[in-house]
Every structure is written in C-alpha cells, then in structure tokens.
Design an enzyme around this catalytic site. Structure first.
Site, PDB file in Angstrom:
ATOM      1  N   PRO A 194      -6.880   0.173  -0.180  1.00 26.69           N
ATOM      2  CA  PRO A 194      -5.747   0.857   0.431  1.00 26.69           C
ATOM      3  C   PRO A 194      -5.183   0.021   1.570  1.00 26.69           C
ATOM      4  O   PRO A 194      -5.928  -0.592   2.311  1.00 26.69           O
ATOM      5  CB  PRO A 194      -6.355   2.144   0.980  1.00 26.69           C
ATOM      6  CG  PRO A 194      -7.611   2.343   0.209  1.00 26.69           C
ATOM      7  CD  PRO A 194      -8.107   0.962  -0.122  1.00 26.69           C
ATOM      8  N   GLU A 195      -3.874   0.006   1.697  1.00 26.35           N
ATOM      9  CA  GLU A 195      -3.257  -0.784   2.738  1.00 26.35           C
ATOM     10  C   GLU A 195      -2.682   0.131   3.799  1.00 26.35           C
ATOM     11  O   GLU A 195      -2.714   1.342   3.682  1.00 26.35           O
ATOM     12  CB  GLU A 195      -2.163  -1.671   2.124  1.00 26.35           C
ATOM     13  CG  GLU A 195      -2.701  -2.380   0.897  1.00 26.35           C
ATOM     14  CD  GLU A 195      -2.080  -3.724   0.630  1.00 26.35           C
ATOM     15  OE1 GLU A 195      -1.485  -4.307   1.540  1.00 26.35           O
ATOM     16  OE2 GLU A 195      -2.212  -4.201  -0.504  1.00 26.35           O
TER      17      GLU A 195
ATOM     18  N   LYS B 230      -6.035   0.660   9.457  1.00 28.66           N
ATOM     19  CA  LYS B 230      -6.522   1.315   8.249  1.00 28.66           C
ATOM     20  C   LYS B 230      -7.473   2.460   8.555  1.00 28.66           C
ATOM     21  O   LYS B 230      -8.132   2.974   7.661  1.00 28.66           O
ATOM     22  CB  LYS B 230      -7.197   0.289   7.349  1.00 28.66           C
ATOM     23  CG  LYS B 230      -6.214  -0.759   6.851  1.00 28.66           C
ATOM     24  CD  LYS B 230      -6.914  -1.710   5.933  1.00 28.66           C
ATOM     25  CE  LYS B 230      -6.004  -2.887   5.629  1.00 28.66           C
ATOM     26  NZ  LYS B 230      -6.754  -3.887   4.854  1.00 28.66           N
TER      27      LYS B 230
ATOM     28  N   ASN C 288      -4.741  -6.660   0.406  1.00 22.47           N
ATOM     29  CA  ASN C 288      -4.643  -7.800  -0.497  1.00 22.47           C
ATOM     30  C   ASN C 288      -3.341  -7.846  -1.307  1.00 22.47           C
ATOM     31  O   ASN C 288      -2.817  -8.918  -1.580  1.00 22.47           O
ATOM     32  CB  ASN C 288      -5.855  -7.792  -1.426  1.00 22.47           C
ATOM     33  CG  ASN C 288      -6.191  -9.170  -1.894  1.00 22.47           C
ATOM     34  OD1 ASN C 288      -6.057 -10.138  -1.141  1.00 22.47           O
ATOM     35  ND2 ASN C 288      -6.591  -9.280  -3.137  1.00 22.47           N
TER      36      ASN C 288
ATOM     37  N   ARG D 167     -11.478 -12.072  -3.143  1.00 22.04           N
ATOM     38  CA  ARG D 167     -10.264 -11.351  -3.520  1.00 22.04           C
ATOM     39  C   ARG D 167      -9.240 -12.339  -4.058  1.00 22.04           C
ATOM     40  O   ARG D 167      -9.139 -13.466  -3.573  1.00 22.04           O
ATOM     41  CB  ARG D 167      -9.696 -10.610  -2.308  1.00 22.04           C
ATOM     42  CG  ARG D 167     -10.504  -9.379  -2.016  1.00 22.04           C
ATOM     43  CD  ARG D 167      -9.899  -8.609  -0.891  1.00 22.04           C
ATOM     44  NE  ARG D 167     -10.118  -9.296   0.376  1.00 22.04           N
ATOM     45  CZ  ARG D 167     -10.361  -8.655   1.519  1.00 22.04           C
ATOM     46  NH1 ARG D 167     -10.378  -7.357   1.554  1.00 22.04           N
ATOM     47  NH2 ARG D 167     -10.553  -9.312   2.639  1.00 22.04           N
TER      48      ARG D 167
END
Ligand SMILES: [Zn+2]
Length: 275
Positions: A2-3, A55, A169, A262
């Site tokens: 989640p961003e 976040k 990401n 990632r």
C-alpha cells in the site's frame, strides 16, 4: 505494498464514517492490544479522528489513546455496516472496532499498537518520517535538498520514508518514468531541476490518486498515472516488463533491487542514464 495515497484514502473514509462515534465493540487477535483493552476498555471511548502520516494510520480515541497501524505489504482496512457479511475471511481479522452503525476491520495488518499522545510523539519510527507528500505543510525545497545529498540510486531514495513519506514501489517506477529519470542514477548526481521535477511529479501523482474514498479500501483501487480512460492502460511502466513503452515503443525493462528484491520498471529510451 500500500502506498501513501491508499493509506490517505483509508484514513479519510474511516474518519468520515467513525469520527464522533462511540466505540461499542473492540476485538483483536493481538494480546498486546487486548491486554490494554482489559485494563483501559476501548468500548465507551469516542473516536475523535482518523488520519494518515506517511504510511501509518492513526485512530485517536478519547481518553488519550491512539491506535497506530501500519499495513506493510498486505494489510488493509475495510468498513462494513454493522451486521453485514465481510468480503474477507474472518481468520484474516487482526483488529476490529465497531460502533452502533458500522465496523472497521483491519485484515492482515501486521503492526498495531495503542499509544498515548506522549508515546506517539516519542515514537522512533514516527519521528524518523520525512515530510508527508500529501501533507499541507510540504516543503519542496527542503525535500529536494535532502534527496540531493544521497549517494544511493534515486529509486531507492524515493522509497526511503525518512526522506519522503508516502511513496511505495508502484509509484516509484511511475514517477521516475514521468520525470524522465533513470531509476539507477545516483541521487547526488542528478541536476537540481531533475530532482525538482521528481518531487513535483511525486506530489501531483499522489494527490491525483486520492480519489473520493470508496467503501472498500483495497490497495489497487483507482490507481492510475496515465490519463488514459482505458482501464488496461492505467500505468506507464510498473508491471509491464517486456511490453512496449506507451510513449516510444521501446521494450520496458525491469530489475529486482534492494534487500527485498522489489522490481523496478523503466523505459530505456524515455529514461536515459547519464552515466
Ligand atoms: Zn519510452
């Protein structure tokens, strides 16, 4: 993962539904939370606000208690009317807060703790957070200056929440494509105007992705960086390794980097390396 925009939308929805409401039900699978509930009951407290910082999602309850959660890779908050069936399995429930009308359920949220305001202000992870891209007091020049001092690849620097809070990401690859900067370029080697452009694009993209919140808060909702109306063309490069660039047709490249490998995606034509 989640961003910042996802957490921001989750906080907005939770705030809209729950602010000012009295908690009637609290459950958690985490003993460190239920122990506090046993000592200082959560039911009966008023939910004063729900907000995101980077976040982290912070739910402030009356009586000086703040629930801090961090979604990490797979966590999510969902809101259901009281009594409605859940769309996720009950075994994934980690924290539940209910009022007379609705329940907020945190599924697979790995980090959850109760803090007092004083504890929160001294919290190491919270203190270390860089400026929130979605925050009102965001200072572009200060952030650009902080990025410029780093010798790591710009793609790594954008993920460092101490430099800039809110980028995950997906946005990392998208922002660098839009800014036309190669992801492995060292931050310190970039020109000031390139860094300024990256910061500007980052803020634009996160803001544009904070859509009116929906009831279901999954991480993929509505995220788009292209202006295309075609739902299959939402992103420029992320997840598109080997496919043609939407701008120039070159084959999109991808590479795993960083400790958790990632994937980073970029167009070798639109994002030329200077080195
Ligand atoms: Zn291209």
């Amino acid at each position: 993962m989640p961003e910042g925009d996802t957490i921001f939308r989750a906080a907005q929805t939770l705030h809209r539904v729950f602010a000012g409401k009295v908690v009637t039900r609290f459950e958690s699978v985490y003993p460190h939370l239920t122990r506090i509930d046993a000592d200082r009951p959560i039911a009966g407290r008023t939910i004063e606000s729900v907000a995101s910082v980077g976040k982290h999602l912070l739910m402030t309850l009356s009586g000086d208690l703040i629930l801090r959660t961090h979604m990490r890779m797979n966590g999510s908050w969902y809101v259901y009317p009281t009594g409605a069936p859940w769309k996720r399995p009950a075994r994934d429930m980690r924290v539940l807060i209910g009022t007379a009308d609705a329940v907020a359920v945190a599924f697979n949220v790995p980090v959850a703790e109760f803090l007092t305001a004083r504890e929160l202000s001294r919290h190491r992870q919270m203190r270390a957070l860089g400026p929130d891209l979605l925050g009102a007091a965001f200072d572009r020049a200060a952030v650009a200056a902080a990025i410029q001092t780093r010798r790591d690849p710009i793609a790594d620097v954008l993920l460092d929440q101490r430099v800039l809070a809110g980028i995950g990401n997906v946005f990392k690859s998208e922002i660098l494509f839009i800014a036309g900067v190669h992801p492995f370029e060292r931050a310190a080697a970039l020109r000031a105007e390139q860094i300024g452009r990256i910061v500007e694009v980052a803020r634009e993209q996160l803001r544009a992705n904070v859509l009116p919140a929906s009831r279901t808060l999954s991480s993929a909702i509505g995220r788009r960086t292209t202006r295309s109306l075609n739902p299959a063309e939402k992103l420029w490069v992320y997840g598109r390794g080997g496919q043609p660039c939407r701008r120039c047709g070159a084959s999109i490249e991808s590479r795993a980097m960083g400790v958790d490998a990632r994937l980073t995606f970029w167009c070798p034509q639109c994002q030329k390396s200077q080195g």
